[in-house]
Design an enzyme around this catalytic site. Structure first.
Site, short mmCIF file in Angstrom:
data_model
loop_
_atom_site.label_atom_id
_atom_site.label_comp_id
_atom_site.label_asym_id
_atom_site.label_seq_id
_atom_site.Cartn_x
_atom_site.Cartn_y
_atom_site.Cartn_z
N THR A 16 41.70 31.70 27.80
CA THR A 16 41.85 31.33 29.21
C THR A 16 42.97 32.14 29.85
O THR A 16 43.82 32.74 29.18
CB THR A 16 42.17 29.84 29.36
OG1 THR A 16 43.50 29.61 28.85
CG2 THR A 16 41.18 28.97 28.61
N ARG A 64 27.84 45.56 60.44
CA ARG A 64 27.79 44.28 61.15
C ARG A 64 28.65 44.34 62.41
O ARG A 64 29.83 44.71 62.36
CB ARG A 64 28.31 43.17 60.23
CG ARG A 64 28.56 41.83 60.90
CD ARG A 64 27.29 41.13 61.29
NE ARG A 64 27.56 39.74 61.65
CZ ARG A 64 26.68 38.93 62.22
NH1 ARG A 64 25.46 39.38 62.48
NH2 ARG A 64 27.00 37.69 62.51
N GLN A 109 41.46 44.35 62.36
CA GLN A 109 42.57 44.47 61.42
C GLN A 109 42.46 43.49 60.25
O GLN A 109 42.75 43.86 59.10
CB GLN A 109 43.89 44.25 62.16
CG GLN A 109 44.21 45.37 63.15
CD GLN A 109 45.49 45.09 63.93
OE1 GLN A 109 46.10 44.03 63.81
NE2 GLN A 109 45.89 46.05 64.76
N GLU A 134 36.97 33.74 26.08
CA GLU A 134 37.71 34.78 25.35
C GLU A 134 39.21 34.68 25.60
O GLU A 134 39.91 35.68 25.75
CB GLU A 134 37.21 36.18 25.76
CG GLU A 134 35.71 36.33 25.74
CD GLU A 134 35.17 36.71 24.38
OE1 GLU A 134 35.97 37.00 23.49
OE2 GLU A 134 33.94 36.70 24.23
N ALA A 182 36.49 42.13 22.05
CA ALA A 182 35.68 41.70 23.19
C ALA A 182 36.51 41.63 24.47
O ALA A 182 36.04 41.99 25.55
CB ALA A 182 35.05 40.34 22.89
#
Length: 388
Positions: free
Chosen positions: A369, A272, A283, A367, A246
């Protein structure tokens, strides 16, 4: 001329035609069927059940397994499907990952032929759902401390205990449950929905993974026949091998989440305007975009190499830990930084930054830490254990 997309290092050239086709098909599914509905499901705290048949039809459930109706994808092709699903939402990728890596995989690897024939074809079709019962409320990073108990009684086993933070729990037809027997040996069992004494509770007070079913599993002297024990699973290595499968998909998923927030922020920065010019021309905004694009590029290359190692049969657990650890931290940072590019707009459901950021807080923890993976890698690098 502006570079378009997230394949900055032309990593597509490292993929086969089949791998690209599989990736693109899942990408189309996410764009057409997931993205239009996922924010509403997230806000409502519901899982998009309508997607199960779609992902099953594409062969994404148990996709890395051979036979029994499974697709038998190579490691890189499978990873690319996880990348694209998480680009949609961590909840969807978690559902597919749990079904395949944590439920179908242990049946495929540790189960009897009868168990494989009974469960795997239906799970591959999405007709049967599974969950993985390992974590307990007081035993997360230390699964060896589990207190869920399985006592032998004639030809049966009697299971008592509780499991916590279980994805798919309340909708699962079967739970892969790990319990300790009288001799202290950890064994795996197939606990079926409807068995007397087996109940589930939905965990609702979440601000993360809201479009995912998270549950508590309760076992009050549940009688499970010997035929439902995974015969080849003995010891903690069984569930840990499932987690390793997993975690591999999660590493790819982190790249997908980062791609999602980067692409939205890039478009926003180009359109925007402030001070009569696109904010993407400033920048500091470019610095944020470049950092995330750089991190995505490194994450892509890391996952492809890890996939090739798996395909060659030489990948180790610590290789997977490094990719899971780095790519989820990278994705979480990306979600926060790309939210910053959008300013106040970034906190609204009109954009996916907040949803991915909140989801990734859970992925950062589950799964294994971030800190536990650090210690796994540290052990591999130094040969010295920093944990028991």
């Amino acid at each position: 001329m502006a570079y378009k997309g997230t394949d900055f290092y032309l990593s597509d050239r490292l993929l086969s035609d089949e791998e690209r086709d599989i990736r693109d098909a899942v990408r189309d599914l996410v764009d057409e069927k997931v993205l239009p509905i996922i924010e509403d499901h997230f806000k409502a705290g519901t899982f998009p059940n309508e997607i199960i048949s779609e992902v099953a039809e594409m062969g994404l459930l148990g996709a890395s397994l051979e036979g029994y109706g499974c697709a038998g994808l190579g490691a890189v092709a499978y990873g690319l499907t996880m990348q694209e699903l998480e680009r949609g939402d961590s909840g969807l990728r978690s559902f597919v990952s749990v079904q395949g890596s944590l439920c179908m995989y242990p049946i495929h690897r540790f189960g009897s032929e009868e168990q494989k024939q009974r469960w795997l074809p239906g799970m591959a079709k999405g007709e049967l759902i599974g969950c993985f019962g390992l974590t307990e409320a007081d035993h997360g990073s230390d699964p060896a401390g589990m207190v869920t108990h399985a006592k032998r009684k004639g030809d049966d086993w009697v299971i008592s205990g509780e499991k916590m933070w279980i994805t798919n729990g309340c909708i699962a037809d079967v739970a892969i449950v790990w319990a300790r027997d009288d001799e202290g040996v950890i064994r795996g069992f197939l606990v079926e929905k409807g068995m007397k004494g087996y109940t589930t509770n939905l965990i609702e007070n979440k601000w993360s993974l809201k479009a995912s079913v998270t549950s508590e599993l309760l076992f009050d002297e549940v009688v499970v026949p010997e035929s439902n024990r995974l015969p080849e699973a003995k010891g903690l290595g069984g569930p840990l091998s499932c987690l390793n499968q997993a975690r591999y998909g999660i590493a790819w998923g982190g790249v997908g989440a980062a791609m999602a927030v980067y692409e939205v922020a890039l478009k926003y920065a180009q359109e925007r305007k402030q001070f009569d010019r696109p904010i993407g021309s400033f920048q500091l905004v470019q610095q944020k975009l470049v950092q995330v694009l750089s991190d995505i590029t490194k994450g892509q290359l890391l996952c492809i190499q890890l996939g090739r190692l798996k395909e060659a049969g030489v990948a180790e657990a610590y290789h997977v830990s490094l990719a899971k650890r780095d790519n989820i931290k990278m994705a979480l940072d990306a979600a926060r930084n790309m939210r910053d590019v959008l300013g106040a707009a970034g906190i609204c459901h009109d954009y996916p930054m907040g949803r991915h950021a909140m989801n990734l807080e859970s992925v950062y923890t589950y799964e294994g830490t971030h800190d536990i993976h650090t210690l796994i890698i540290g052990h591999a690098a130094t040969g010295l254990k920093a944990f028991t």
